[in-house]
Design an enzyme around this catalytic site. Structure first.
Site, short mmCIF file in Angstrom:
data_model
loop_
_atom_site.label_atom_id
_atom_site.label_comp_id
_atom_site.label_asym_id
_atom_site.label_seq_id
_atom_site.Cartn_x
_atom_site.Cartn_y
_atom_site.Cartn_z
N CYS A 171 0.86 -1.21 0.00
CA CYS A 171 0.00 0.00 0.00
C CYS A 171 0.89 1.25 0.00
CB CYS A 171 -0.89 -0.08 1.24
SG CYS A 171 -1.11 1.45 2.13
N CYS B 192 0.98 3.89 2.78
CA CYS B 192 1.54 3.39 4.05
C CYS B 192 3.04 3.75 4.12
CB CYS B 192 1.38 1.87 4.13
SG CYS B 192 -0.33 1.34 4.06
#
Lengths: 295, 70, 164, 467
Positions: free
Chosen positions: C61, C64
């Protein structure tokens, strides 16, 4: 070299003196043999770097360079890397960080007295200051006569990072290396605990007054030293000199402590912040680094 | 046009068939090779060739350089 | 495109919109959890009395990757004021997380939830998702995604939660 | 003291410090995102026909938080010969300086360079939606195009569903080399047009040079009858004609294209993603190919007795439904798509495209591709026209409007380059086949291949990296 078990902290501590500072290594392990190995490893590396780059040792590489009187000197790989780094920092700081500015100590002695040098004396020494005046084309350095290199802003932090690297290559154990306030932490302690670092309060030299730092990993360095200044007609002159003017940077904080990925980077950011003078805090906020600035 | 009832049904199947894939289960979908157009440059070159050699064109996206190779 | 088909298509899409539902509302009790970490386990119950910044992340991700340096800064800045950051990784294997952590180190506790059980109990809606749990174990705020411009608001929420 | 820009300084200092220690710098929250470059060099070669060398690159500069600007420069050079539209016949045919032997498809040699630039700006509107605005322009010797496009994508249903709408418009201008836009459905080389309905051109077409339009100015027909060099035409030899009167501007035509699309992307399950697009496109203006002709044949013998310029309608309504699915197998990934295309020119086409992504591990992959395409003929496609018969309102012998199908097979091999780069090699083979012996072929035409088809191979090198 003294290696002892600190029961309440549950770690081993090795302590020695190098580069004119108290040095220690804290090892988060119960293995005495490993602790001794790492203590010896760190001490040897610290002394190696000190012997190689100390101004005070006649046979050091730095002294040989400083005595080259304008003759080309071929630098070894490690020295070449340090000179490259110094050159990059000189460029990044727009010329404010300059390892040739050490000679200014001839006219500036920050002993708390009021002996501020005459402008003429400073100007004279300034003739031998300026990275652009030497020729550095890796690996050959030509240092004009009268000029001197001083790895003050890099040497100790580099030694800390080098020692930490050797430790992590030897054993996967959490270690804290502290050479006179320049610190590197290799990783979280057992149980994912942090190391706690007290920060000297320059107002009361020696006591940890300005709060502590809890760190699992990274480099910590402090620039600025409360004990080194001059006071004349009510004006305090800090010991950080601007290599362009040869005079102390005005409005610089008393000390700046910075946390970064390595000790070398933390030290350079702290030095850059000091060189910003009054804008030190704003500079540090822009850099998104954890820092403590003491005025 | 009758012909369009097919896409409408397809759309219905497509959307109603969606099992609730949790956000933490989208690791595979996040991979580069799972993107609808994993290699845009290759795709652009192919579109250019087929546009100039066939009557049909487009369908996958909109826009992108005109060319006299009609 | 005849009108009836267009209507059908749109109806289906709208129907789909209603499927989504929000994450856990504020002031609900934070579901308890016990997850393994690199060096042991972390239990929400053990963190009673502390403010917990619970973050769900995955190696695949992109946002993140941007949130970790900010969380490092928060850990160092508010560590002494009882802030505990727990970053729950939902990758299917530890290797993926390890590769990520090698490039983006974490100065806070990293926990592992490969099946997403805890993520499910918090009804996580997107990656990353974060929850601020106050000293009494209630969720004070939750946030989906991570953008630079979100950090000011997030830090403000942390400071409010940390106020004794 | 003015330090370097903040983000740059922090990254440069971190990199320098780590360089000194020989370790890798850690990612930083606000490190400026690197420039992403995806480039490719393509060599396209048809058997006996056109060769294209094309170089292109997507240069994307992220601006943080999902915003990015992408510049796409493209250069290609086209050389070779393309069919004139005339059919092969059992006698030699000559076109200006080109002479086509018996039984061979008449081709016209040409060379051209195309320079194109595309610009797109992608911007997130909020957490769940983003917009892309773009513009593009391309320039060729005889064809310029400028266009704008925009699209909007909105995520729904926890990002499992994405609805996107897009619109694009372009204005193209055609300036045939030779400076003349030929009158449609006009017999070549004769001052009187075979079709009384179409006005007679003031002077017979005169051509610039060997690269001139395919339209010859003097034809020796099969029976030795010389047509051309009509009363007003000044026959030029050696193909180095003059562009009509000195100083008259080169004639040009323009066409406008508007394309719209509505797309739905849906996550079916953890391993499957599907997309369904409906597209509508309207082209209007000069859609004819100025270089193409049709053969005029004798109604009984089938001999070519002359040539006539093609003419296409000045509007075209195109529609298509496109469906794609991406399926993640344990290691590999399958991309399968189907497109149904239809337009008001009478063309119906099906396209099936399959890519199988073999994951070889460590970012190496092998990707075979198979594509099947088939189309029906446009209503006004004719392989040739019968001389003397009433002319249709529109007619073209362009093989791309004929009934045909094509198979394309490809293979791509890619490997990582450094930390974020990729280097790849790709090759494809395409074969088009059509109806070589249509039922309405007359006399000698039956002995000819009225749809020779096309074989083409491509070799492509790809290079992606981050700066």
């Amino acid at each position: 070299m003294h290696c002892e078990r600190i029961e309440d902290g549950a770690y081993w501590r090795g302590s020695f003196t190098a580069m004119g500072s108290p040095c220690e290594i804290l090892i988060d392990s119960d293995d005495e043999r490993l602790a001794n190995t790492l203590c010896k490893l760190v001490r040897d590396e610290a002394l190696r770097i000190e012997h190689k780059y100390s101004r005070y040792r006649v046979d050091s590489v730095l002294s040989l360079i400083n005595a080259s009187r304008g003759h080309p000197v071929t630098a070894d790989a490690e020295t070449a890397q340090l000179l490259d780094y110094a050159e990059q920092c000189h460029r990044l700081s727009d010329g404010k960080f300059d390892i040739t500015s050490g000679v200014l100590r001839a006219v500036w002695r920050f002993d708390g007295s009021d002996r501020v040098p005459e402008a003429a004396a400073v100007a004279k020494v300034l003739e031998h200051v300026g990275w652009h005046k030497l020729q550095w084309r890796n690996p050959v350095l030509i240092l004009p006569e009268g000029m001197e290199l001083d790895l003050g802003g890099i040497g100790k932090e580099y030694a800390v990072d080098r020692c930490a690297l050797l430790c992590s290559q030897t054993a996967a154990v959490s270690a804290l290396i502290n050479f006179g306030g320049d610190i590197y932490i290799s990783g979280p302690r057992r149980g994912d605990q942090t190391w706690i670092i007290g920060i000297d309060d320059p107002h009361a030299a020696g006591t940890t007054g300005t709060g502590a730092l809890q760190l699992r990993r990274g480099g910590v360095a402090t620039s600025g030293d409360a004990r080194r200044f001059l006071m004349k007609d009510g004006v305090r002159y800090g010991h950080i000199l601007d290599p362009h003017s040869g005079w102390p940077v005005s409005g610089a904080p008393r000390s700046v402590t910075v946390v970064a990925q390595t000790c070398v980077e933390a030290g350079m950011l702290a030095t850059f912040a000091m060189l910003q003078g009054a804008r030190a805090e704003e500079f540090l906020r822009e850099q998104h680094v954890v820092h403590r600035c003491v005025r | 046009m009758r012909i369009l009832t097919v896409p409408a049904i397809l759309a219905a199947l497509l959307v109603s068939g969606c099992a609730e894939v949790k956000p933490w289960d989208r690791d595979l979908l996040a991979e580069k090779k799972m993107q609808l157009v994993p290699a845009p440059v290759d795709n652009g070159l192919d579109e250019h060739i087929f546009y100039s050699k066939e009557a049909a064109s487009g369908g996958q996206g909109v826009g992108g350089g005109g060319c006299g190779c009609n | 495109m005849s009108f009836s088909n267009a209507k059908a298509l749109l109806l289906i899409v709208l129907m789909c919109l209603t499927l989504s539902h929000g994450a856990l509302a504020a002031d609900t009790v934070a579901p308890s959890f016990s997850l393994s970490t690199e060096t042991g386990t972390v239990k929400l119950a053990d963190l009673k009395g502390k403010v917990v910044y619970l973050d769900f992340w995955a190696s695949w991700c992109p946002p993140c990757r941007k949130s970790f340096p900010w969380m490092n800064e928060m850990a160092q800045r508010y560590g002494q004021q009882d802030l505990v950051i727990v970053a729950v990784n939902v990758d299917k294997t530890r290797e993926l997380a390890a590769k990520f952590l090698h490039e983006v180190p974490a100065d806070f506790t990293v926990a592992y939830d490969p099946e997403g059980k805890v993520a499910d109990s918090y009804q996580v809606q997107g990656m990353p998702s974060s929850f601020i749990i106050d000293r009494s174990g209630h969720i004070q705020a939750s946030h989906i995604g991570f953008r630079e411009e979100d950090t000011a608001a997030l830090e403000g929420a942390l400071q409010r939660a940390l106020r004794p | 003291m003015q330090l370097e820009s903040r983000a740059y300084l922090r990254t440069a200092l971190a990199a320098a410090s780590c360089g000194l220690l020989g370790i890798a710098p850690h990612a930083m929250a606000d490190a400026p995102e690197p420039l992403q470059v995806d480039s490719a060099l393509l060599y396209y070669k048809e058997q006996d026909r056109v060769n294209v060398v094309e170089a292109t690159a997507n240069i994307k500069q992220p601006l943080g938080e999902g915003e990015a600007v992408t510049v796409t420069p493209t250069v290609d050079s086209i050389t070779g010969a393309s069919p004139t539209g005339a059919t092969s016949t059992d006698k030699a045919q000559s076109f200006g300086t080109d002479t086509t032997p018996a039984g061979k498809l008449p081709l016209k040699h040409f060379m051209d360079h195309r320079y194109a630039i595309g610009l797109s700006w992608e911007q997130p509107l909020d957490r769940l939606s983003k917009s892309v605005l773009g513009a593009d322009a391309s320039v060729e010797r005889d064809y310029n195009s400028i266009g704008v496009n925009g699209s909007l994508a909105q995520d729904f249903n926890n990002r499992l569903t994405t609805l996107s709408v897009g619109l694009a418009g372009s204005l193209d201008t055609i300036q045939p080399s030779g400076g003349i836009v030929p009158q449609g459905l006009t017999q070549l080389g004769t001052s009187s047009s075979a079709a009384a309905s179409t006005p007679t051109p003031s002077s017979s077409p005169v051509f610039e040079d060997s690269l001139t339009a395919v339209i010859p100015h003097a034809i020796t027909t099969a029976s030795g009858l010389v047509i051309g060099g009509g009363s007003s035409g000044s026959t030029t030899s050696g193909g180095s004609g003059t562009t009509g009167d000195i100083g008259t501007p080169r004639q040009s035509r323009s066409k406008q294209v508007i394309d719209g699309m509505v797309g739905l992307t849906q996550v079916i399950n953890r391993r499957t993603l599907m997309q369904l697009n409906y597209s509508l496109g309207i082209s209007s203006g000069y859609l004819t190919d100025p270089y193409k002709v049709l053969s005029l044949v004798d109604g009984t013998t089938g001999d070519t007795v002359g040539y006539i310029t093609e003419l296409r309608p000045d509007t075209r309504l195109r529609q298509s439904v496109y469906w794609q699915t991406v399926l993640h197998l344990p290691e590999d990934v399958i991309h399968l798509s189907y497109r149904y295309f239809w337009d008001d020119w009478g063309t119906r086409s099906h396209t099936v495209d399959l890519h199988y992504h073999f994951d070889l591990g460590h970012d190496f992959y092998l990707e075979p591709q198979a594509r099947y395409y088939t189309q029906s003929a446009a209503d006004f496609y004719h392989h040739s026209l019968v001389s003397g018969a009433p002319l249709p309102s529109y007619a073209s012998a362009d093989y791309r409007l004929a009934e045909m199908s094509s198979y394309t097979y490809g293979l791509k091999l890619a490997m990582p380059l450094g930390k974020d780069g990729e280097i790849s090699a790709r090759a494809t083979y395409m074969q088009q086949t059509g109806n070589s012996h249509p039922a309405d072929a007359i006399g000698v035409q039956r002995t000819q291949d009225l749809y020779p088809g096309l074989k083409a191979t491509t070799v492509q090198l790809g290079l992606s990296f981050k700066l």
